[in-house]
Design an enzyme around this catalytic site. Structure first.
Site, PDB file in Angstrom:
ATOM      1  N   SER A 147       0.926  -1.326   0.168  1.00 44.82           N
ATOM      2  CA  SER A 147       0.106   0.008   0.148  1.00 44.82           C
ATOM      3  C   SER A 147       0.941   1.162   0.007  1.00 44.82           C
ATOM      4  CB  SER A 147      -0.835   0.018   1.268  1.00 44.82           C
ATOM      5  OG  SER A 147      -1.594   1.155   1.261  1.00 44.82           O
ATOM      6  N   TYR A 166      -1.482  -1.329  10.518  1.00 43.22           N
ATOM      7  CA  TYR A 166      -1.447  -1.667   9.145  1.00 43.22           C
ATOM      8  C   TYR A 166      -0.136  -1.029   8.390  1.00 43.22           C
ATOM      9  CZ  TYR A 166      -3.382  -1.794   4.395  1.00 43.22           C
ATOM     10  OH  TYR A 166      -3.576  -2.037   2.845  1.00 43.22           O
ATOM     11  N   LYS A 170       2.745  -2.947   6.257  1.00 42.96           N
ATOM     12  CA  LYS A 170       3.023  -2.733   4.645  1.00 42.96           C
ATOM     13  C   LYS A 170       4.387  -2.392   4.431  1.00 42.96           C
ATOM     14  CE  LYS A 170      -0.849  -4.405   2.931  1.00 42.96           C
ATOM     15  NZ  LYS A 170      -0.877  -5.509   2.240  1.00 42.96           N
TER      16      LYS A 170
HETATM   17  N1  LIG Z   1      -8.842  -1.314  -1.188  1.00 39.44           N
HETATM   18  C1  LIG Z   1      -7.834  -0.404  -1.057  1.00 39.44           C
HETATM   19  O1  LIG Z   1      -7.923   0.795  -1.433  1.00 39.44           O
HETATM   20  C2  LIG Z   1      -6.287  -0.925  -1.064  1.00 39.44           C
HETATM   21  C3  LIG Z   1      -5.272   0.243  -0.925  1.00 39.44           C
HETATM   22  C4  LIG Z   1      -4.065  -0.068  -0.833  1.00 39.44           C
HETATM   23  C5  LIG Z   1      -3.752  -1.578  -0.574  1.00 39.44           C
HETATM   24  N2  LIG Z   1      -4.611  -2.694  -0.399  1.00 39.44           N
HETATM   25  C6  LIG Z   1      -4.180  -4.004  -0.318  1.00 39.44           C
HETATM   26  O2  LIG Z   1      -5.063  -4.549  -1.522  1.00 39.44           O
HETATM   27  C7  LIG Z   1      -5.075  -6.075  -0.852  1.00 39.44           C
HETATM   28  C8  LIG Z   1      -6.568  -6.454  -1.017  1.00 39.44           C
HETATM   29  O3  LIG Z   1      -7.246  -5.566  -0.284  1.00 39.44           O
HETATM   30  P1  LIG Z   1      -8.739  -5.250  -0.522  1.00 39.44           P
HETATM   31  O4  LIG Z   1      -9.059  -3.765  -0.609  1.00 39.44           O
HETATM   32  O5  LIG Z   1      -9.203  -6.177  -1.773  1.00 39.44           O
HETATM   33  O6  LIG Z   1      -9.541  -6.003   0.709  1.00 39.44           O
HETATM   34  P2  LIG Z   1     -11.040  -6.906   1.179  1.00 39.44           P
HETATM   35  O7  LIG Z   1     -11.766  -6.533  -0.034  1.00 39.44           O
HETATM   36  O8  LIG Z   1     -11.037  -6.582   2.446  1.00 39.44           O
HETATM   37  O9  LIG Z   1     -10.007  -8.439   0.909  1.00 39.44           O
HETATM   38  C9  LIG Z   1      -9.192  -8.758   1.844  1.00 39.44           C
HETATM   39  C10 LIG Z   1      -8.892 -10.197   1.189  1.00 39.44           C
HETATM   40  O10 LIG Z   1      -7.720 -10.731   2.091  1.00 39.44           O
HETATM   41  C11 LIG Z   1      -8.298 -11.932   2.558  1.00 39.44           C
HETATM   42  N3  LIG Z   1      -7.618 -12.310   3.935  1.00 39.44           N
HETATM   43  C12 LIG Z   1      -7.539 -11.719   4.959  1.00 39.44           C
HETATM   44  N4  LIG Z   1      -7.018 -12.329   6.036  1.00 39.44           N
HETATM   45  C13 LIG Z   1      -6.267 -13.451   5.392  1.00 39.44           C
HETATM   46  C14 LIG Z   1      -5.595 -14.566   5.885  1.00 39.44           C
HETATM   47  N5  LIG Z   1      -5.116 -14.722   7.287  1.00 39.44           N
HETATM   48  N6  LIG Z   1      -5.305 -15.608   4.845  1.00 39.44           N
HETATM   49  C15 LIG Z   1      -5.436 -15.341   3.549  1.00 39.44           C
HETATM   50  N7  LIG Z   1      -6.373 -14.407   3.267  1.00 39.44           N
HETATM   51  C16 LIG Z   1      -6.899 -13.372   4.028  1.00 39.44           C
HETATM   52  C17 LIG Z   1      -9.473 -11.895   2.746  1.00 39.44           C
HETATM   53  O11 LIG Z   1     -10.129 -13.139   2.927  1.00 39.44           O
HETATM   54  P3  LIG Z   1     -11.453 -13.618   3.867  1.00 39.44           P
HETATM   55  O12 LIG Z   1     -12.652 -13.504   2.891  1.00 39.44           O
HETATM   56  O13 LIG Z   1     -11.087 -15.250   4.147  1.00 39.44           O
HETATM   57  O14 LIG Z   1     -11.332 -12.762   4.941  1.00 39.44           O
HETATM   58  C18 LIG Z   1     -10.006 -11.262   1.241  1.00 39.44           C
HETATM   59  O15 LIG Z   1      -9.891 -12.197   0.169  1.00 39.44           O
HETATM   60  C19 LIG Z   1      -4.632  -6.026   0.498  1.00 39.44           C
HETATM   61  O16 LIG Z   1      -3.195  -6.674   0.352  1.00 39.44           O
HETATM   62  C20 LIG Z   1      -4.435  -4.626   0.853  1.00 39.44           C
HETATM   63  O17 LIG Z   1      -3.696  -4.343   1.898  1.00 39.44           O
HETATM   64  C21 LIG Z   1      -5.983  -2.337  -0.660  1.00 39.44           C
END
Ligand SMILES: NC(=O)c1ccc[n+]([C@@H]2O[C@H](COP(=O)([O-])OP(=O)(O)OC[C@H]3O[C@@H](n4cnc5c(N)ncnc54)[C@H](OP(=O)(O)O)[C@@H]3O)[C@@H](O)[C@H]2O)c1
Length: 270
Positions: A147, A166, A170
């Site tokens: 991130s 968090y 990261k």
């Molecule tokens: N959205 C943003 O704006 C944003 C910005 C910067 C970075 N990111 C990064 O992008 C990535 C995806 O985020 P997202 O926004 O798509 O979040 P999200 O919709 O909350 O999805 C999170 C995912 O991580 C999985 N997860 C959580 N704990 C886990 C574990 N112990 N083992 C395996 N899987 C696990 C969840 O699975 P479950 O369904 O099993 O919980 C879900 O599939 C993350 O690395 C996040 O830090 C997102």
């Protein structure tokens, strides 16, 4: 047939990777989920072709090793692209500034431990579980979804003071990516490791009860992001983010290995 393994593909950006990648029938697409049933059912309902769902939890090295064995049976022993996407994201602790943790020390340790376990140790466990398969590929790309909040110089300009556990996790995982890249160079393994930020994306990450405090803090984020990027108008959608991430993933080469970059392929985080 290029293979892609998405760790943490049940929803949000991970599931979007399955949707986007499966549109090309020449791709072999494998997603992992902590709970296989609901994700496999969603894949069937959405009629995504060529997608396999297997079990893995970032907090369990054993489950990751088992998942790599399963993947090996599907792909014939190699993995071209490993995308470590899943992460522990805690809305409860995202908005607390440093001094607001006073009196909440136990909670801080819980949040720090949970973030470091899934987002740092879990990534290292994943890469080590899949390295034998990556080494057998001719593509050899390992992408860790990080991130822009780990760029503390940029974030200081936004005035956003929360998200400590968090963002520390990261920043730490960017270090893990850098160290794997250095090791690969030392050994001449030819693996490209990238810490890739997806942009600010509308996902399930912040679903849940929106308290007045959270609402105020989210508005603070919007104002803060505008200080960084005056044209910022809100989060992008998952399909746009994944499309841009894939452009970066396909364009990077071994000379870029170890880089911490965004979906734009540079240090522009929004
Ligand atoms: N959205 C943003 O704006 C944003 C910005 C910067 C970075 N990111 C990064 O992008 C990535 C995806 O985020 P997202 O926004 O798509 O979040 P999200 O919709 O909350 O999805 C999170 C995912 O991580 C999985 N997860 C959580 N704990 C886990 C574990 N112990 N083992 C395996 N899987 C696990 C969840 O699975 P479950 O369904 O099993 O919980 C879900 O599939 C993350 O690395 C996040 O830090 C997102």
């Amino acid at each position: 047939m290029p293979s892609y393994v998405i760790i943490g593909a049940s929803r949000g950006l991970g599931y979007q990777y399955l949707k986007t990648l499966s549109q090309d029938p020449s791709n072999v697409v494998i997603g992992t989920a902590r709970s296989v049933g609901p994700t496999a059912a969603k894949v069937a309902e959405d009629k995504l072709p060529n997608v396999h769902i297997i079990a893995a939890d970032l907090t369990s090295a054993e489950s990751l090793k088992t998942s790599a064995e399963e993947v090996s049976k599907i792909t014939g022993g190699s993995v071209d692209h490993l995308i470590v996407n899943g992460a522990y994201l805690s809305p409860q602790s995202q908005f607390l500034a440093a001094s607001e943790w006073a009196g909440k020390e136990d909670f801080f340790l819980e949040e720090l431990n949970a973030s470091m376990l899934a987002n740092v140790a879990g990534v290292l466990f994943t890469i080590n579980a899949y390295l034998p398969l990556i080494r057998k590929s001719t593509v050899k790309k390992v992408i860790v979804i990080t991130s822009g909040v780990a760029d503390f110089d940029a974030m200081a300009k936004t005035g956003i003071s929360g998200g400590i556990p968090y963002s520390l996790s990261k920043a730490a995982v960017n270090g893990v990516v850098s160290k794997f890249a250095v090791e690969s160079r030392n050994k001449g393994e030819g693996i490209t490791y990238i810490a890739l930020s997806p942009g600010f994306v509308a996902t399930s990450a912040f679903e849940g009860p929106i308290t007045p405090e959270i609402q105020t803090a989210v508005e603070g984020w919007m104002t803060g992001f505008k200080k960084l990027e005056p044209n910022f108008s809100g989060p992008i959608q998952t399909d746009e983010s994944v499309e841009k991430q894939l452009e970066v993933i396909h364009s990077v080469t071994e000379k870029d290995s170890g880089a911490f970059i965004s979906h734009h392929g540079n240090k522009k985080w929004l």
